[in-house]
Design a protein around this motif. Sequence first.
Motif, PDB file in Angstrom:
ATOM      1  N   VAL A   1      -3.480   4.591 -27.143  1.00  0.00           N
ATOM      2  CA  VAL A   1      -3.089   3.879 -25.626  1.00  0.00           C
ATOM      3  C   VAL A   1      -3.756   5.011 -24.503  1.00  0.00           C
ATOM      4  O   VAL A   1      -3.815   6.141 -24.963  1.00  0.00           O
ATOM      5  N   GLY A   2      -4.325   4.581 -23.583  1.00  0.00           N
ATOM      6  CA  GLY A   2      -4.912   5.518 -22.470  1.00  0.00           C
ATOM      7  C   GLY A   2      -3.778   5.937 -21.763  1.00  0.00           C
ATOM      8  O   GLY A   2      -2.602   5.852 -21.918  1.00  0.00           O
ATOM      9  N   GLU A   3      -4.236   7.035 -21.014  1.00  0.00           N
ATOM     10  CA  GLU A   3      -3.432   7.616 -20.056  1.00  0.00           C
ATOM     11  C   GLU A   3      -2.895   6.549 -18.996  1.00  0.00           C
ATOM     12  O   GLU A   3      -3.440   5.774 -18.381  1.00  0.00           O
ATOM     13  N   VAL A   4      -1.801   7.167 -18.189  1.00  0.00           N
ATOM     14  CA  VAL A   4      -1.127   6.379 -17.204  1.00  0.00           C
ATOM     15  C   VAL A   4      -1.887   6.469 -16.038  1.00  0.00           C
ATOM     16  O   VAL A   4      -2.018   7.716 -15.563  1.00  0.00           O
ATOM     17  N   VAL A   5      -2.325   5.590 -15.299  1.00  0.00           N
ATOM     18  CA  VAL A   5      -2.954   5.331 -14.076  1.00  0.00           C
ATOM     19  C   VAL A   5      -2.074   5.075 -12.989  1.00  0.00           C
ATOM     20  O   VAL A   5      -1.529   4.089 -13.108  1.00  0.00           O
ATOM     21  N   ARG A   6      -2.070   5.941 -11.751  1.00  0.00           N
ATOM     22  CA  ARG A   6      -1.155   5.494 -10.844  1.00  0.00           C
ATOM     23  C   ARG A   6      -2.012   5.055  -9.537  1.00  0.00           C
ATOM     24  O   ARG A   6      -2.793   5.815  -9.188  1.00  0.00           O
ATOM     25  N   VAL A   7      -1.595   4.000  -8.913  1.00  0.00           N
ATOM     26  CA  VAL A   7      -2.077   3.523  -7.515  1.00  0.00           C
ATOM     27  C   VAL A   7      -1.063   3.928  -6.682  1.00  0.00           C
ATOM     28  O   VAL A   7       0.289   2.867  -6.794  1.00  0.00           O
ATOM     29  N   PRO A   8      -0.878   4.965  -6.215  1.00  0.00           N
ATOM     30  CA  PRO A   8       0.598   5.222  -5.087  1.00  0.00           C
ATOM     31  C   PRO A   8       1.150   4.191  -4.519  1.00  0.00           C
ATOM     32  O   PRO A   8       0.455   3.235  -3.878  1.00  0.00           O
ATOM     33  N   ASP A   9       2.404   4.081  -4.761  1.00  0.00           N
ATOM     34  CA  ASP A   9       3.267   3.009  -3.978  1.00  0.00           C
ATOM     35  C   ASP A   9       2.759   1.695  -4.210  1.00  0.00           C
ATOM     36  O   ASP A   9       3.209   0.456  -3.722  1.00  0.00           O
ATOM     37  N   VAL A  10       1.737   1.223  -5.402  1.00  0.00           N
ATOM     38  CA  VAL A  10       1.516   0.054  -5.792  1.00  0.00           C
ATOM     39  C   VAL A  10       1.903  -0.257  -7.362  1.00  0.00           C
ATOM     40  O   VAL A  10       2.605  -1.129  -7.412  1.00  0.00           O
ATOM     41  N   VAL A  11       1.268   0.461  -8.054  1.00  0.00           N
ATOM     42  CA  VAL A  11       1.347   0.213  -9.537  1.00  0.00           C
ATOM     43  C   VAL A  11       0.940   1.195 -10.420  1.00  0.00           C
ATOM     44  O   VAL A  11       0.245   2.108 -10.070  1.00  0.00           O
ATOM     45  N   ALA A  12       1.551   1.438 -11.654  1.00  0.00           N
ATOM     46  CA  ALA A  12       1.142   2.485 -12.794  1.00  0.00           C
ATOM     47  C   ALA A  12       0.754   1.766 -13.934  1.00  0.00           C
ATOM     48  O   ALA A  12       1.597   0.449 -14.156  1.00  0.00           O
ATOM     49  N   PHE A  13      -0.101   1.910 -14.541  1.00  0.00           N
ATOM     50  CA  PHE A  13      -0.650   1.035 -15.588  1.00  0.00           C
ATOM     51  C   PHE A  13      -1.449   2.121 -16.823  1.00  0.00           C
ATOM     52  O   PHE A  13      -1.944   3.216 -16.517  1.00  0.00           O
ATOM     53  N   ALA A  14      -1.492   1.607 -18.030  1.00  0.00           N
ATOM     54  CA  ALA A  14      -1.921   1.984 -19.248  1.00  0.00           C
ATOM     55  C   ALA A  14      -2.477   0.981 -19.982  1.00  0.00           C
ATOM     56  O   ALA A  14      -2.064  -0.070 -20.198  1.00  0.00           O
ATOM     57  N   ASN A  15      -3.868   1.338 -20.577  1.00  0.00           N
ATOM     58  CA  ASN A  15      -4.601   0.303 -21.222  1.00  0.00           C
ATOM     59  C   ASN A  15      -4.530   0.376 -22.829  1.00  0.00           C
ATOM     60  O   ASN A  15      -4.627   1.896 -23.136  1.00  0.00           O
TER      61      ASN A  15
ATOM     62  N   LEU B   1       5.562  -2.086 -11.652  1.00  0.00           N
ATOM     63  CA  LEU B   1       5.305  -1.917 -10.253  1.00  0.00           C
ATOM     64  C   LEU B   1       6.057  -1.134  -9.678  1.00  0.00           C
ATOM     65  O   LEU B   1       7.246  -0.584 -10.152  1.00  0.00           O
ATOM     66  N   LEU B   2       5.446  -0.140  -8.656  1.00  0.00           N
ATOM     67  CA  LEU B   2       5.914   0.975  -8.148  1.00  0.00           C
ATOM     68  C   LEU B   2       6.760   0.546  -6.734  1.00  0.00           C
ATOM     69  O   LEU B   2       7.598   1.398  -6.162  1.00  0.00           O
ATOM     70  N   SER B   3       6.530  -0.531  -6.452  1.00  0.00           N
ATOM     71  CA  SER B   3       7.008  -1.292  -5.087  1.00  0.00           C
ATOM     72  C   SER B   3       6.965  -2.641  -5.366  1.00  0.00           C
ATOM     73  O   SER B   3       5.910  -3.274  -5.867  1.00  0.00           O
ATOM     74  N   PRO B   4       7.723  -3.394  -4.712  1.00  0.00           N
ATOM     75  CA  PRO B   4       7.596  -4.950  -4.702  1.00  0.00           C
ATOM     76  C   PRO B   4       6.293  -5.248  -4.212  1.00  0.00           C
ATOM     77  O   PRO B   4       5.464  -4.714  -3.348  1.00  0.00           O
ATOM     78  N   ARG B   5       5.568  -6.432  -4.757  1.00  0.00           N
ATOM     79  CA  ARG B   5       4.427  -6.925  -4.153  1.00  0.00           C
ATOM     80  C   ARG B   5       4.705  -7.513  -2.725  1.00  0.00           C
ATOM     81  O   ARG B   5       5.683  -8.043  -2.412  1.00  0.00           O
ATOM     82  N   LYS B   6       3.612  -7.035  -1.968  1.00  0.00           N
ATOM     83  CA  LYS B   6       3.801  -7.775  -0.759  1.00  0.00           C
ATOM     84  C   LYS B   6       2.760  -9.204  -0.632  1.00  0.00           C
ATOM     85  O   LYS B   6       1.956  -9.298  -0.544  1.00  0.00           O
ATOM     86  N   LEU B   7       3.956 -10.074  -0.765  1.00  0.00           N
ATOM     87  CA  LEU B   7       3.352 -11.463  -0.524  1.00  0.00           C
ATOM     88  C   LEU B   7       2.888 -11.684   0.718  1.00  0.00           C
ATOM     89  O   LEU B   7       3.398 -11.464   1.797  1.00  0.00           O
TER      90      LEU B   7
END
Length: 176
Positions: free
Chosen positions: A87-101, A115-121
């Motif tokens: 599995v890849g490293e965790v990538v973070r988009v500040p205040d949006v999402v963290a993911f690993a592929n 999710l690092l914060s709720p989705r802004k609909l």
Amino acid sequence: MHDLTGLTIAINAGDTADVLDFYSRVFGRGPDTAPLDDFLEWQISPGTWLQLSTGHDRPGANNARVRFEVGDVEEAVTRMRQAQVPVGEVVRVPDVVAFANFSDHWGNALGFYQLLSPRKLLTREEREQQERERQARLAGQDEDEAASPEGDDRLPQVPGDGSVIGITGPTPASEW
């Protein structure tokens, strides 16, 4: 896995305005959220999202990735590593999402996200504004197409009798 709480299907696409127009027509509405200028999301059903990353020079086949939502992406990655799944490293988009592929044994692209914060609909007003802008763009295109009887050669052409839909123009469907 009892800790999965959602699903995303991420695909790459071309020009943002074209993507917005096409998928707004597909779903009959604009995106539910647009956390980045080049990233649009439609909620398909509760917890299931289609994500479109725009601005890619070579969008097309075999670029989809399915990601599973988890409460703690670091924990999910640790569990994968303990199970000897690369599995890849965790990538973070500040205040949006963290993911690993990661991929399965057959090359299917998968991943986990948190999710690092709720989705802004988008609000109803924001969607309506998007639709007005889309309609204005289409009106401008309609004027251009009136001068050119061929129309938009990137889209399927529907024959007058409705019997067969074929692709015309220089862009084969395999390159969409």
